[in-house]
Design a protein around this motif. Structure first.
Motif, PDB file in Angstrom:
ATOM      1  N   ARG A 120       0.236  16.006   1.856  1.00 19.97           N
ATOM      2  CA  ARG A 120       0.014  16.276   1.435  1.00 19.97           C
ATOM      3  C   ARG A 120      -1.806  16.426   1.527  1.00 19.97           C
ATOM      4  N   THR A 121      -2.179  16.795   1.771  1.00 19.24           N
ATOM      5  CA  THR A 121      -3.803  16.811   1.943  1.00 19.24           C
ATOM      6  C   THR A 121      -4.793  17.316   1.166  1.00 19.24           C
ATOM      7  N   THR A 122      -5.754  16.874   0.497  1.00 21.81           N
ATOM      8  CA  THR A 122      -6.544  17.943  -0.804  1.00 21.81           C
ATOM      9  C   THR A 122      -7.521  17.510   0.478  1.00 21.81           C
ATOM     10  N   TYR A 123      -9.300  19.025   0.307  1.00 22.77           N
ATOM     11  CA  TYR A 123     -10.243  19.080   1.033  1.00 22.77           C
ATOM     12  C   TYR A 123     -11.229  19.718   0.357  1.00 22.77           C
ATOM     13  N   ALA A 124     -12.340  19.154   0.556  1.00 24.02           N
ATOM     14  CA  ALA A 124     -13.807  20.068  -0.232  1.00 24.02           C
ATOM     15  C   ALA A 124     -13.675  21.223   0.266  1.00 24.02           C
ATOM     16  N   ASP A 125     -13.813  22.965  -0.817  1.00 22.80           N
ATOM     17  CA  ASP A 125     -14.277  23.621   0.280  1.00 22.80           C
ATOM     18  C   ASP A 125     -15.342  24.278   0.801  1.00 22.80           C
ATOM     19  N   SER A 126     -16.013  23.248   1.132  1.00 18.15           N
ATOM     20  CA  SER A 126     -17.210  22.603   2.207  1.00 18.15           C
ATOM     21  C   SER A 126     -16.707  22.469   3.368  1.00 18.15           C
ATOM     22  N   VAL A 127     -14.991  21.812   3.783  1.00 15.53           N
ATOM     23  CA  VAL A 127     -14.757  21.052   4.755  1.00 15.53           C
ATOM     24  C   VAL A 127     -13.551  21.937   5.671  1.00 15.53           C
ATOM     25  N   LYS A 128     -13.519  22.952   4.252  1.00 13.91           N
ATOM     26  CA  LYS A 128     -11.312  23.596   4.101  1.00 13.91           C
ATOM     27  C   LYS A 128     -11.712  24.043   5.703  1.00 13.91           C
ATOM     28  N   GLY A 129     -10.245  23.497   7.116  1.00 16.15           N
ATOM     29  CA  GLY A 129     -10.014  24.673   8.386  1.00 16.15           C
ATOM     30  C   GLY A 129     -10.799  23.776   9.282  1.00 16.15           C
ATOM     31  N   THR A 134       0.890  -1.453  -0.203  1.00 20.66           N
ATOM     32  CA  THR A 134       0.632  -0.278  -0.107  1.00 20.66           C
ATOM     33  C   THR A 134       0.772   1.153   0.256  1.00 20.66           C
ATOM     34  N   PHE A 135       2.052   1.188   0.064  1.00 18.20           N
ATOM     35  CA  PHE A 135       2.978   2.134   0.050  1.00 18.20           C
ATOM     36  C   PHE A 135       2.869   3.236  -0.787  1.00 18.20           C
ATOM     37  N   ARG A 136       2.253   3.337  -2.312  1.00 19.92           N
ATOM     38  CA  ARG A 136       2.041   4.441  -2.663  1.00 19.92           C
ATOM     39  C   ARG A 136       0.344   4.879  -2.831  1.00 19.92           C
ATOM     40  N   MET A 137      -0.258   4.039  -1.930  1.00 25.67           N
ATOM     41  CA  MET A 137      -1.703   4.448  -2.326  1.00 25.67           C
ATOM     42  C   MET A 137      -2.142   5.338  -1.557  1.00 25.67           C
ATOM     43  N   GLY A 138      -3.208   5.862  -2.429  1.00 25.06           N
ATOM     44  CA  GLY A 138      -3.508   7.546  -2.545  1.00 25.06           C
ATOM     45  C   GLY A 138      -4.693   7.110  -1.066  1.00 25.06           C
ATOM     46  N   TRP A 139      -6.028   7.513  -0.462  1.00 23.26           N
ATOM     47  CA  TRP A 139      -7.015   7.777   0.571  1.00 23.26           C
ATOM     48  C   TRP A 139      -7.076   8.732   0.754  1.00 23.26           C
ATOM     49  N   GLY A 140      -9.043   8.193   1.034  1.00 26.85           N
ATOM     50  CA  GLY A 140      -9.812   9.357   0.978  1.00 26.85           C
ATOM     51  C   GLY A 140     -11.491   8.856   1.328  1.00 26.85           C
ATOM     52  N   TRP A 141     -11.939  10.603   1.785  1.00 25.43           N
ATOM     53  CA  TRP A 141     -12.823   9.834   2.173  1.00 25.43           C
ATOM     54  C   TRP A 141     -13.898  10.816   1.282  1.00 25.43           C
ATOM     55  N   PHE A 142     -15.632   9.819   1.123  1.00 32.01           N
ATOM     56  CA  PHE A 142     -15.928  10.815   0.253  1.00 32.01           C
ATOM     57  C   PHE A 142     -17.525  10.459   1.740  1.00 32.01           C
ATOM     58  N   ARG A 143     -18.567  10.832   0.999  1.00 32.40           N
ATOM     59  CA  ARG A 143     -19.753  10.744   1.945  1.00 32.40           C
ATOM     60  C   ARG A 143     -20.600  10.945   1.046  1.00 32.40           C
ATOM     61  N   SER A 188      -3.139   8.761  -7.413  1.00 27.19           N
ATOM     62  CA  SER A 188      -2.998   9.855  -8.482  1.00 27.19           C
ATOM     63  C   SER A 188      -2.997  11.539  -8.842  1.00 27.19           C
ATOM     64  N   GLY A 189      -3.393  11.644  -7.344  1.00 27.45           N
ATOM     65  CA  GLY A 189      -3.050  13.284  -7.626  1.00 27.45           C
ATOM     66  C   GLY A 189      -4.414  13.440  -8.141  1.00 27.45           C
ATOM     67  N   SER A 190      -5.197  12.731  -8.429  1.00 26.71           N
ATOM     68  CA  SER A 190      -6.954  13.163  -8.724  1.00 26.71           C
ATOM     69  C   SER A 190      -7.970  12.611  -7.689  1.00 26.71           C
ATOM     70  N   TYR A 191      -8.192  13.318  -7.670  1.00 26.83           N
ATOM     71  CA  TYR A 191      -9.170  12.987  -5.574  1.00 26.83           C
ATOM     72  C   TYR A 191     -10.756  13.131  -6.263  1.00 26.83           C
ATOM     73  N   TYR A 192     -11.563  14.350  -6.975  1.00 26.16           N
ATOM     74  CA  TYR A 192     -12.254  14.817  -6.831  1.00 26.16           C
ATOM     75  C   TYR A 192     -13.867  13.820  -7.048  1.00 26.16           C
ATOM     76  N   SER A 193     -13.551  12.691  -8.211  1.00 28.30           N
ATOM     77  CA  SER A 193     -14.476  11.706  -8.687  1.00 28.30           C
ATOM     78  C   SER A 193     -14.744  10.702  -8.108  1.00 28.30           C
ATOM     79  N   ALA A 194     -15.584   9.915  -7.622  1.00 27.37           N
ATOM     80  CA  ALA A 194     -15.736   8.359  -7.119  1.00 27.37           C
ATOM     81  C   ALA A 194     -14.982   7.509  -8.021  1.00 27.37           C
ATOM     82  N   ALA A 195     -14.806   8.110  -8.332  1.00 31.51           N
ATOM     83  CA  ALA A 195     -14.372   7.039 -10.534  1.00 31.51           C
ATOM     84  C   ALA A 195     -12.685   6.874 -10.411  1.00 31.51           C
TER      85      ALA A 195
END
Length: 127
Positions: free
Chosen positions: A59-68, A31-40, A105-112
């Motif tokens: 490096r973390t990335t957040y939806a605008d609605s949850v930033k901060g 899992t060394f190169r894996m990215g991890w995320g959360w959806f709702r 992949s650095g591309s996170y926003y789509s569930a696909a």
């Protein structure tokens, strides 16, 4: 195959905090190169991106609605990723899913973009 198991869901009052955990069941090197995320997701709607953390954890990335308010972190020694959620809002009541990418992949926003999914954990925020 990577297995993901979420925990930590439940009921929280508006303004309160909750931490979700996601344990993944594979040897760390695979899992060394894996990215991890959360959806709702709420009934009748598509899964919505919440947060992601890259394979190295720097490096973390957040939806605008949850930033901060939300913070994603990982503990590779424990094969676990976390989502700390503060200042909760009633409209954030949803099933929260942990997810992983085979290779970040650095591309996170789509569930696909994601390969592995946990079973989901219900989070309810009361007003």
């Amino acid at each position: 195959q990577v297995q993901l198991v979420e925990s930590g869901g439940g009921l929280v009052q508006a303004g309160g905090s909750l931490r979700l955990s996601c344990a993944f069941s594979e040897r760390p090197f695979s899992t060394f190169r894996m990215g991890w995320g959360w959806f709702r997701q709420t009934p009748g709607k598509e899964r919505q991106f919440v947060a992601a953390i890259n394979w190295s954890g720097d490096r973390t990335t957040y939806a605008d609605s949850v930033k901060g308010r939300f913070t994603s972190s990982r503990d590779n020694g424990k094969n676990t990723v976390y989502l700390q959620m503060n200042a909760r809002k009633p409209e954030e009541t949803a099933v929260y899913y942990c997810t992983g990418q085979k290779v970040d992949s650095g591309s996170y926003y789509s569930a696909a973009e994601w390969n592995y999914w946990g079973q989901g954990t219900q989070v309810a925020v009361s007003s």
